[in-house]
Enzyme design. Sequence first.
Site, mmCIF file in Angstrom:
data_model
loop_
_atom_site.group_PDB
_atom_site.id
_atom_site.type_symbol
_atom_site.label_atom_id
_atom_site.label_comp_id
_atom_site.label_asym_id
_atom_site.label_seq_id
_atom_site.Cartn_x
_atom_site.Cartn_y
_atom_site.Cartn_z
ATOM 1 C CE LYS A 277 -2.264 -0.961 3.819
ATOM 2 N NZ LYS A 277 -1.628 -2.239 4.214
ATOM 3 N NE ARG B 18 2.770 -4.831 11.011
ATOM 4 C CZ ARG B 18 3.658 -4.644 10.037
ATOM 5 N NH1 ARG B 18 4.810 -5.299 10.057
ATOM 6 N NH2 ARG B 18 3.405 -3.807 9.072
ATOM 7 N NE ARG C 191 -3.663 -1.071 10.453
ATOM 8 C CZ ARG C 191 -2.613 -0.625 9.774
ATOM 9 N NH1 ARG C 191 -2.641 0.554 9.203
ATOM 10 N NH2 ARG C 191 -1.534 -1.367 9.664
ATOM 11 N NE ARG D 148 7.716 -3.240 5.413
ATOM 12 C CZ ARG D 148 6.392 -3.175 5.436
ATOM 13 N NH1 ARG D 148 5.720 -2.743 4.397
ATOM 14 N NH2 ARG D 148 5.740 -3.567 6.516
HETATM 15 P P1 AMP Z 1 1.437 0.365 8.804
HETATM 16 O O1 AMP Z 1 2.650 1.151 8.416
HETATM 17 O O2 AMP Z 1 0.181 0.826 8.120
HETATM 18 O O3 AMP Z 1 1.652 -1.122 8.697
HETATM 19 O O4 AMP Z 1 1.198 0.674 10.356
HETATM 20 C C1 AMP Z 1 2.167 0.339 11.332
HETATM 21 C C2 AMP Z 1 1.519 0.306 12.709
HETATM 22 O O5 AMP Z 1 0.986 1.610 13.017
HETATM 23 C C3 AMP Z 1 0.318 -0.638 12.848
HETATM 24 O O6 AMP Z 1 0.701 -1.967 13.116
HETATM 25 C C4 AMP Z 1 -0.405 0.010 14.035
HETATM 26 O O7 AMP Z 1 0.237 -0.267 15.246
HETATM 27 C C5 AMP Z 1 -0.242 1.493 13.733
HETATM 28 N N1 AMP Z 1 -1.334 2.008 12.863
HETATM 29 C C6 AMP Z 1 -1.229 2.482 11.594
HETATM 30 N N2 AMP Z 1 -2.431 2.851 11.121
HETATM 31 C C7 AMP Z 1 -3.319 2.612 12.118
HETATM 32 C C8 AMP Z 1 -4.731 2.761 12.233
HETATM 33 N N3 AMP Z 1 -5.475 3.246 11.230
HETATM 34 N N4 AMP Z 1 -5.310 2.418 13.410
HETATM 35 C C9 AMP Z 1 -4.578 1.956 14.430
HETATM 36 N N5 AMP Z 1 -3.260 1.749 14.386
HETATM 37 C C10 AMP Z 1 -2.620 2.078 13.238
#
Ligand code: AMP
Length: 223
Positions: free
Chosen positions: A13, A168, A88, A124
């Site tokens: 994404k 995750r 989310r 990554r």
């Molecule tokens: P990502 O980079 O989108 O994989 O996000 C990394 C981490 O940030 C996630 O595992 C969550 O801990 C937190 N996070 C990102 N977006 C959200 C969201 N919309 N709601 C809650 N936690 C988030």
Amino acid sequence: MRIILFGPPGSGKGTQGDLVERHYGFPKISTGDLLRRAVRDRSPLGLKAETMMNRGELVSDEIVEGLVREKIANPDTRRGYLLDGFPRNAAQVRALEAMDGGRPEVVIEIEVDGPTLIERMQGRLTCRKCGAVYNLRLQMPRTEGRCDICGGELYQRADDRPEVISERLRVYKEQTEKIRAHYQAKGVFHRADGSGTVDDVFGRISGVLDRELARREADKAQR
Ligand code: AMP
């Protein structure tokens, strides 16, 4: 228009969101990037979010909704914007509709199988300075350990460790996947095969976006 890139962690994404921003001019709003920046800067919000992020759990709705609300209020989003990593869960879907409900939207799910997701996350590397993403197997930086774009140091995210990756993916299945039905019912949901190269995937995503943009233009002309 609002574009929501939907899909499990590791589906691409962030990378695809950057390409959409560059080609179509819709600013990317990534809650993960905003949170990582807050953690890096040791801000009060970052300190609150860090433990949950390192465990692979979701940060509180209140925190992420506040970040998105602030970004959407920016004048550069007038034509539209792209969301990466938000909403989310069901509460975040409701919050988004309350803050910017009238805007037409397109949701694109990037589909990638489980083993590929794990392989991508484990390989990554992320730039500490600008957040650009590389991959040890698929997309190496030109100079080892350094970002091609800004020269920043590349590191492995704490939540890209195997034990956190599985958490995750569990959280995604338990909370995030459920919101797909909402967007399907709304008639705004599309899928894009996330396999192959970055360019292959972008070709599929831009196919969806081009069709949607053309359809909206035609609707407007008829009115
Ligand atoms: P990502 O980079 O989108 O994989 O996000 C990394 C981490 O940030 C996630 O595992 C969550 O801990 C937190 N996070 C990102 N977006 C959200 C969201 N919309 N709601 C809650 N936690 C988030």
